[in-house]
Design a protein around this motif. Structure first.
Motif, PDB file in Angstrom:
ATOM      1  N   TYR A 146      78.862  74.162   3.726  1.00  0.00           N
ATOM      2  CA  TYR A 146      78.641  72.734   3.495  1.00  0.00           C
ATOM      3  C   TYR A 146      77.348  72.510   2.710  1.00  0.00           C
ATOM      4  O   TYR A 146      76.278  72.922   3.147  1.00  0.00           O
ATOM      5  CB  TYR A 146      78.540  71.994   4.838  1.00  0.00           C
ATOM      6  N   PRO A 147      77.438  71.834   1.576  1.00  0.00           N
ATOM      7  CA  PRO A 147      76.217  71.560   0.812  1.00  0.00           C
ATOM      8  C   PRO A 147      75.343  70.553   1.560  1.00  0.00           C
ATOM      9  O   PRO A 147      75.845  69.660   2.233  1.00  0.00           O
ATOM     10  CB  PRO A 147      76.739  70.977  -0.497  1.00  0.00           C
ATOM     11  N   GLY A 148      74.051  70.721   1.439  1.00  0.00           N
ATOM     12  CA  GLY A 148      73.121  69.794   2.063  1.00  0.00           C
ATOM     13  C   GLY A 148      72.870  68.583   1.173  1.00  0.00           C
ATOM     14  O   GLY A 148      73.344  68.504   0.038  1.00  0.00           O
ATOM     15  N   THR A 149      72.112  67.640   1.688  1.00  0.00           N
ATOM     16  CA  THR A 149      71.839  66.416   0.941  1.00  0.00           C
ATOM     17  C   THR A 149      71.054  66.693  -0.335  1.00  0.00           C
ATOM     18  O   THR A 149      71.256  66.003  -1.338  1.00  0.00           O
ATOM     19  CB  THR A 149      71.104  65.383   1.810  1.00  0.00           C
ATOM     20  N   ILE A 150      70.193  67.694  -0.330  1.00  0.00           N
ATOM     21  CA  ILE A 150      69.461  68.035  -1.561  1.00  0.00           C
ATOM     22  C   ILE A 150      70.430  68.553  -2.613  1.00  0.00           C
ATOM     23  O   ILE A 150      70.414  68.106  -3.763  1.00  0.00           O
ATOM     24  CB  ILE A 150      68.342  69.054  -1.285  1.00  0.00           C
ATOM     25  N   ALA A 151      71.309  69.460  -2.242  1.00  0.00           N
ATOM     26  CA  ALA A 151      72.283  70.014  -3.186  1.00  0.00           C
ATOM     27  C   ALA A 151      73.201  68.923  -3.729  1.00  0.00           C
ATOM     28  O   ALA A 151      73.498  68.890  -4.935  1.00  0.00           O
ATOM     29  CB  ALA A 151      73.109  71.114  -2.521  1.00  0.00           C
ATOM     30  N   GLN A 152      73.638  68.025  -2.870  1.00  0.00           N
ATOM     31  CA  GLN A 152      74.520  66.955  -3.317  1.00  0.00           C
ATOM     32  C   GLN A 152      73.811  66.036  -4.314  1.00  0.00           C
ATOM     33  O   GLN A 152      74.400  65.630  -5.317  1.00  0.00           O
ATOM     34  CB  GLN A 152      75.041  66.156  -2.128  1.00  0.00           C
ATOM     35  N   ALA A 153      72.556  65.712  -4.053  1.00  0.00           N
ATOM     36  CA  ALA A 153      71.804  64.866  -4.982  1.00  0.00           C
ATOM     37  C   ALA A 153      71.645  65.560  -6.324  1.00  0.00           C
ATOM     38  O   ALA A 153      71.844  64.946  -7.381  1.00  0.00           O
ATOM     39  CB  ALA A 153      70.436  64.521  -4.390  1.00  0.00           C
ATOM     40  N   LEU A 154      71.298  66.845  -6.309  1.00  0.00           N
ATOM     41  CA  LEU A 154      71.122  67.586  -7.555  1.00  0.00           C
ATOM     42  C   LEU A 154      72.427  67.667  -8.344  1.00  0.00           C
ATOM     43  O   LEU A 154      72.422  67.567  -9.574  1.00  0.00           O
ATOM     44  CB  LEU A 154      70.575  68.982  -7.275  1.00  0.00           C
ATOM     45  N   LYS A 155      73.520  67.838  -7.643  1.00  0.00           N
ATOM     46  CA  LYS A 155      74.823  67.912  -8.318  1.00  0.00           C
ATOM     47  C   LYS A 155      75.144  66.601  -9.030  1.00  0.00           C
ATOM     48  O   LYS A 155      75.830  66.570 -10.042  1.00  0.00           O
ATOM     49  CB  LYS A 155      75.926  68.264  -7.334  1.00  0.00           C
ATOM     50  N   HIS A 156      74.627  65.493  -8.499  1.00  0.00           N
ATOM     51  CA  HIS A 156      74.849  64.178  -9.104  1.00  0.00           C
ATOM     52  C   HIS A 156      73.697  63.783 -10.036  1.00  0.00           C
ATOM     53  O   HIS A 156      73.461  62.603 -10.282  1.00  0.00           O
ATOM     54  CB  HIS A 156      75.053  63.127  -8.015  1.00  0.00           C
ATOM     55  N   ASP A 157      72.991  64.799 -10.539  1.00  0.00           N
ATOM     56  CA  ASP A 157      71.894  64.600 -11.500  1.00  0.00           C
ATOM     57  C   ASP A 157      70.764  63.726 -10.978  1.00  0.00           C
ATOM     58  O   ASP A 157      70.079  63.052 -11.745  1.00  0.00           O
ATOM     59  CB  ASP A 157      72.418  64.040 -12.834  1.00  0.00           C
TER      60      ASP A 157
ATOM     61  N   GLY B 202      56.410  67.862  -2.987  1.00  0.00           N
ATOM     62  CA  GLY B 202      57.023  68.398  -4.192  1.00  0.00           C
ATOM     63  C   GLY B 202      58.357  67.757  -4.480  1.00  0.00           C
ATOM     64  O   GLY B 202      58.760  66.797  -3.821  1.00  0.00           O
ATOM     65  N   SER B 203      59.048  68.298  -5.474  1.00  0.00           N
ATOM     66  CA  SER B 203      60.328  67.725  -5.866  1.00  0.00           C
ATOM     67  C   SER B 203      61.289  68.816  -6.314  1.00  0.00           C
ATOM     68  O   SER B 203      60.886  69.894  -6.741  1.00  0.00           O
ATOM     69  CB  SER B 203      60.128  66.711  -6.991  1.00  0.00           C
ATOM     70  N   PHE B 204      62.566  68.495  -6.195  1.00  0.00           N
ATOM     71  CA  PHE B 204      63.647  69.355  -6.651  1.00  0.00           C
ATOM     72  C   PHE B 204      64.322  68.651  -7.817  1.00  0.00           C
ATOM     73  O   PHE B 204      64.468  67.436  -7.822  1.00  0.00           O
ATOM     74  CB  PHE B 204      64.694  69.569  -5.545  1.00  0.00           C
ATOM     75  N   ARG B 205      64.754  69.415  -8.799  1.00  0.00           N
ATOM     76  CA  ARG B 205      65.522  68.870  -9.912  1.00  0.00           C
ATOM     77  C   ARG B 205      66.518  69.928 -10.353  1.00  0.00           C
ATOM     78  O   ARG B 205      66.392  71.098 -10.017  1.00  0.00           O
ATOM     79  CB  ARG B 205      64.628  68.444 -11.063  1.00  0.00           C
ATOM     80  N   SER B 206      67.490  69.477 -11.120  1.00  0.00           N
ATOM     81  CA  SER B 206      68.521  70.384 -11.594  1.00  0.00           C
ATOM     82  C   SER B 206      68.556  70.370 -13.112  1.00  0.00           C
ATOM     83  O   SER B 206      68.438  69.332 -13.740  1.00  0.00           O
ATOM     84  CB  SER B 206      69.884  69.957 -11.058  1.00  0.00           C
ATOM     85  N   ASP B 207      68.719  71.553 -13.677  1.00  0.00           N
ATOM     86  CA  ASP B 207      68.942  71.705 -15.112  1.00  0.00           C
ATOM     87  C   ASP B 207      70.335  72.283 -15.304  1.00  0.00           C
ATOM     88  O   ASP B 207      70.493  73.439 -15.671  1.00  0.00           O
ATOM     89  CB  ASP B 207      67.899  72.650 -15.729  1.00  0.00           C
ATOM     90  N   GLY B 208      71.322  71.501 -14.981  1.00  0.00           N
ATOM     91  CA  GLY B 208      72.692  72.000 -15.063  1.00  0.00           C
ATOM     92  C   GLY B 208      73.040  72.847 -13.862  1.00  0.00           C
ATOM     93  O   GLY B 208      73.201  72.337 -12.776  1.00  0.00           O
ATOM     94  N   ARG B 209      73.082  74.162 -14.052  1.00  0.00           N
ATOM     95  CA  ARG B 209      73.474  75.056 -12.959  1.00  0.00           C
ATOM     96  C   ARG B 209      72.302  75.535 -12.130  1.00  0.00           C
ATOM     97  O   ARG B 209      72.491  76.061 -11.039  1.00  0.00           O
ATOM     98  CB  ARG B 209      74.202  76.264 -13.539  1.00  0.00           C
TER      99      ARG B 209
END
Length: 85
Positions: free
Chosen positions: A40-51, A60-67
């Motif tokens: 199950y993806p966590g809330t951080i992973a779900q947010a990153l997947k939705h850009d 600090g912060s998490f961000r996604s650059d595509g994959r």
């Protein structure tokens, strides 16, 4: 520090910041919900997947650059590590 120790340490630390102790099982469920598990993806992973980026104040912060996901340490974390490193 592995997940089990992180859960225990967080439960112990929470005692100093609250009015009642937190159950280790509850802390583990929160960590799983936040960071996710294999199933199950966590809330951080779900947010990153939705850009969306995830900002945790001065920690600090998490961000996604595509994959790929990236964490950028915030000011409080950097200062703490500099002072106590």
């Amino acid at each position: 520090m592995d997940k089990a120790r992180l859960v225990e340490a967080t439960a112990e630390k929470a005692v100093h910041h609250g009015t009642r102790p937190l159950d280790v099982a509850d802390v583990e469920r929160v960590i799983d919900a936040l960071f996710g598990t294999v199933e199950y993806p966590g809330t951080i992973a779900q947010a990153l997947k939705h850009d969306e980026s995830v900002v945790l104040g001065s920690f600090g912060s998490f961000r996604s650059d595509g994959r790929d996901a990236a964490f950028r340490a915030g000011r409080a974390l950097v200062e703490y590590l500099d002072e106590n490193g």
